[in-house]
Design a protein around this motif. Sequence first.
Motif, mmCIF file in Angstrom:
data_model
loop_
_atom_site.group_PDB
_atom_site.id
_atom_site.type_symbol
_atom_site.label_atom_id
_atom_site.label_comp_id
_atom_site.label_asym_id
_atom_site.label_seq_id
_atom_site.Cartn_x
_atom_site.Cartn_y
_atom_site.Cartn_z
ATOM 1 N N LEU A 88 -0.720 4.710 5.077
ATOM 2 C CA LEU A 88 -1.426 3.507 5.723
ATOM 3 C C LEU A 88 -1.842 2.609 4.818
ATOM 4 C CD1 LEU A 88 -3.630 6.288 7.623
ATOM 5 C CD2 LEU A 88 -2.065 4.481 8.860
ATOM 6 N N ALA A 89 -2.270 3.042 3.621
ATOM 7 C CA ALA A 89 -2.531 2.106 2.673
ATOM 8 C C ALA A 89 -1.756 1.045 2.316
ATOM 9 C CB ALA A 89 -2.729 2.726 1.135
ATOM 10 N N GLU A 90 -0.271 1.212 2.585
ATOM 11 C CA GLU A 90 0.638 0.150 2.412
ATOM 12 C C GLU A 90 0.829 -0.567 3.835
ATOM 13 O OE1 GLU A 90 4.107 2.382 1.707
ATOM 14 O OE2 GLU A 90 3.587 2.800 -0.566
ATOM 15 N N GLY A 91 0.070 -0.507 4.712
ATOM 16 C CA GLY A 91 0.225 -1.031 6.070
ATOM 17 C C GLY A 91 -0.787 -2.380 6.186
ATOM 18 N N ASP A 92 -1.028 -2.973 7.534
ATOM 19 C CA ASP A 92 -1.673 -3.974 7.503
ATOM 20 C C ASP A 92 -3.300 -3.523 7.649
ATOM 21 O OD1 ASP A 92 -2.082 -2.839 10.219
ATOM 22 O OD2 ASP A 92 -0.664 -4.333 11.077
ATOM 23 N N ALA A 93 -4.169 -4.519 7.925
ATOM 24 C CA ALA A 93 -5.549 -4.187 7.845
ATOM 25 C C ALA A 93 -5.922 -3.096 8.795
ATOM 26 C CB ALA A 93 -6.488 -5.366 8.316
ATOM 27 N N SER A 94 -5.424 -3.298 9.918
ATOM 28 C CA SER A 94 -5.640 -2.132 10.990
ATOM 29 C C SER A 94 -5.203 -0.773 10.733
ATOM 30 C CB SER A 94 -5.033 -2.611 12.535
ATOM 31 O OG SER A 94 -3.388 -2.507 12.513
ATOM 32 N N ARG A 95 -3.974 -0.712 9.919
ATOM 33 C CA ARG A 95 -3.361 0.572 9.527
ATOM 34 C C ARG A 95 -4.665 1.041 8.290
ATOM 35 N NH1 ARG A 95 -1.403 3.659 12.669
ATOM 36 N NH2 ARG A 95 0.038 4.679 11.312
ATOM 37 N N GLN A 96 -4.779 0.022 7.588
ATOM 38 C CA GLN A 96 -5.661 0.623 6.502
ATOM 39 C C GLN A 96 -6.810 1.018 6.660
ATOM 40 O OE1 GLN A 96 -5.514 -2.929 3.987
ATOM 41 N NE2 GLN A 96 -3.736 -2.233 2.813
ATOM 42 N N SER A 97 -7.442 0.618 7.747
ATOM 43 C CA SER A 97 -8.691 1.103 8.289
ATOM 44 C C SER A 97 -9.018 2.554 8.613
ATOM 45 C CB SER A 97 -9.253 0.147 9.566
ATOM 46 O OG SER A 97 -8.514 0.350 10.415
ATOM 47 N N LEU A 98 -7.785 3.104 8.995
ATOM 48 C CA LEU A 98 -7.821 4.350 9.509
ATOM 49 C C LEU A 98 -7.757 5.309 7.769
ATOM 50 C CD1 LEU A 98 -5.065 4.410 12.062
ATOM 51 C CD2 LEU A 98 -7.236 4.335 12.296
ATOM 52 N N VAL A 99 -7.515 4.778 6.932
ATOM 53 C CA VAL A 99 -7.562 5.528 5.628
ATOM 54 C C VAL A 99 -8.822 6.390 5.346
ATOM 55 C CG1 VAL A 99 -7.389 5.437 3.131
ATOM 56 C CG2 VAL A 99 -5.763 4.104 4.456
ATOM 57 N N PRO A 100 -10.166 5.980 5.433
ATOM 58 C CA PRO A 100 -11.131 6.878 5.233
ATOM 59 C C PRO A 100 -11.141 8.122 6.163
ATOM 60 C CG PRO A 100 -11.634 4.705 5.249
ATOM 61 C CD PRO A 100 -10.296 4.432 5.766
ATOM 62 N N GLY A 101 -10.728 7.985 7.340
ATOM 63 C CA GLY A 101 -10.760 9.179 8.353
ATOM 64 C C GLY A 101 -9.800 10.156 7.938
ATOM 65 N N VAL A 102 -8.557 9.860 7.317
ATOM 66 C CA VAL A 102 -7.632 10.627 7.129
ATOM 67 C C VAL A 102 -7.717 11.357 5.873
ATOM 68 C CG1 VAL A 102 -4.988 10.901 5.995
ATOM 69 C CG2 VAL A 102 -5.701 9.401 8.323
ATOM 70 N N LEU A 103 -8.601 10.491 4.787
ATOM 71 C CA LEU A 103 -9.027 11.076 3.639
ATOM 72 C C LEU A 103 -9.887 12.119 3.923
ATOM 73 C CD1 LEU A 103 -9.182 7.907 0.977
ATOM 74 C CD2 LEU A 103 -7.589 9.972 1.143
ATOM 75 N N ALA A 104 -10.979 11.940 4.885
ATOM 76 C CA ALA A 104 -11.945 12.979 5.284
ATOM 77 C C ALA A 104 -11.300 14.312 5.619
ATOM 78 C CB ALA A 104 -12.914 12.415 6.383
ATOM 79 N N SER A 105 -10.107 14.346 6.145
ATOM 80 C CA SER A 105 -9.474 15.458 6.575
ATOM 81 C C SER A 105 -8.856 15.862 5.408
ATOM 82 C CB SER A 105 -8.376 15.169 7.546
ATOM 83 O OG SER A 105 -9.022 15.021 9.089
#
Length: 289
Positions: A88-105
């Motif tokens: 996700l970190a390598e994707g566009d802004a919309s994909r990057q915005s999902l990173v915090p939630g995945v990191l929480a898991s």
Amino acid sequence: HLFSIFFLTEGFMMAARAFGVFMLVVGTVFGGGLASAQVYRDATPGEFMYKVKLAVESAQLILAPNDEYKTRLHTEFADHRLDEAAKLAEGDASRQSLVPGVLASFNAEVAALSDGLESLRSSDPEGVAEVAKLMERKMAVYQNVLRKASATLPADLQHALSATRDLVDDVTIKAIAVIVEKHLAGSSDAPRAVVVNKFEERLKQAEAKLDAAPETQDASKLERSSKAKAAIAAAKVLLKDENYKAALTKIEEVAELTKEVEPEDAPPVIPGQDPESSTPPVTEGSGTT
């Protein structure tokens, strides 16, 4: 009335959707097989089937026959979450915005591994040193992945990443503490060479972290950095004198001081937060523990 009909229909659709997820989870967990696994295995954050993927993982943990198998699952799921976050970190802004939630898991899985290590200190004192060594190596791999991800994420998402790196750092130190404890107790699973190597690696990482910190004129940050460098120097002397218990205390001190070098206004990363958004935790799609 029209609105009451609408709400009844909406409620029925939500119930049907939940039942569908439940049946898919049951079929996947109990039915097994390649076909059922392929339904959700490649699902990514943001997709409906990703919620099913997390639900299946939760079911697997509930049905785990013993703590050893459960720990293996937590490790596997942590690997999955970190891999997802890195992509996700390598994707566009919309994909990057999902990173915090995945990191929480991911954080929830790492916390479960930390709890498992703590339990082993009493339930399996003979085998805990080997587990601690494996966990310390695993945390080092996680840190490398997180470090690479930080290079591509925007500033407003760096806080969540920093919080996760601090958590991984805490688990690393806990693993090293177990190794030191077993070495001092005379365990052959924690020889002097291993202890020294772990300490030296930690000190190098701390020095690299301080060197990489942005320049600042903030007096309090400069003071913390100076204290961290002094603690590193003291740890090296203690390590040379083979005073491992005192050296560990200094390394813990360095870890706390170098945490403070990173952004101080970082919002908390909450285990169980929805991996598909940076919003507060929700019931559906929560973490796996």
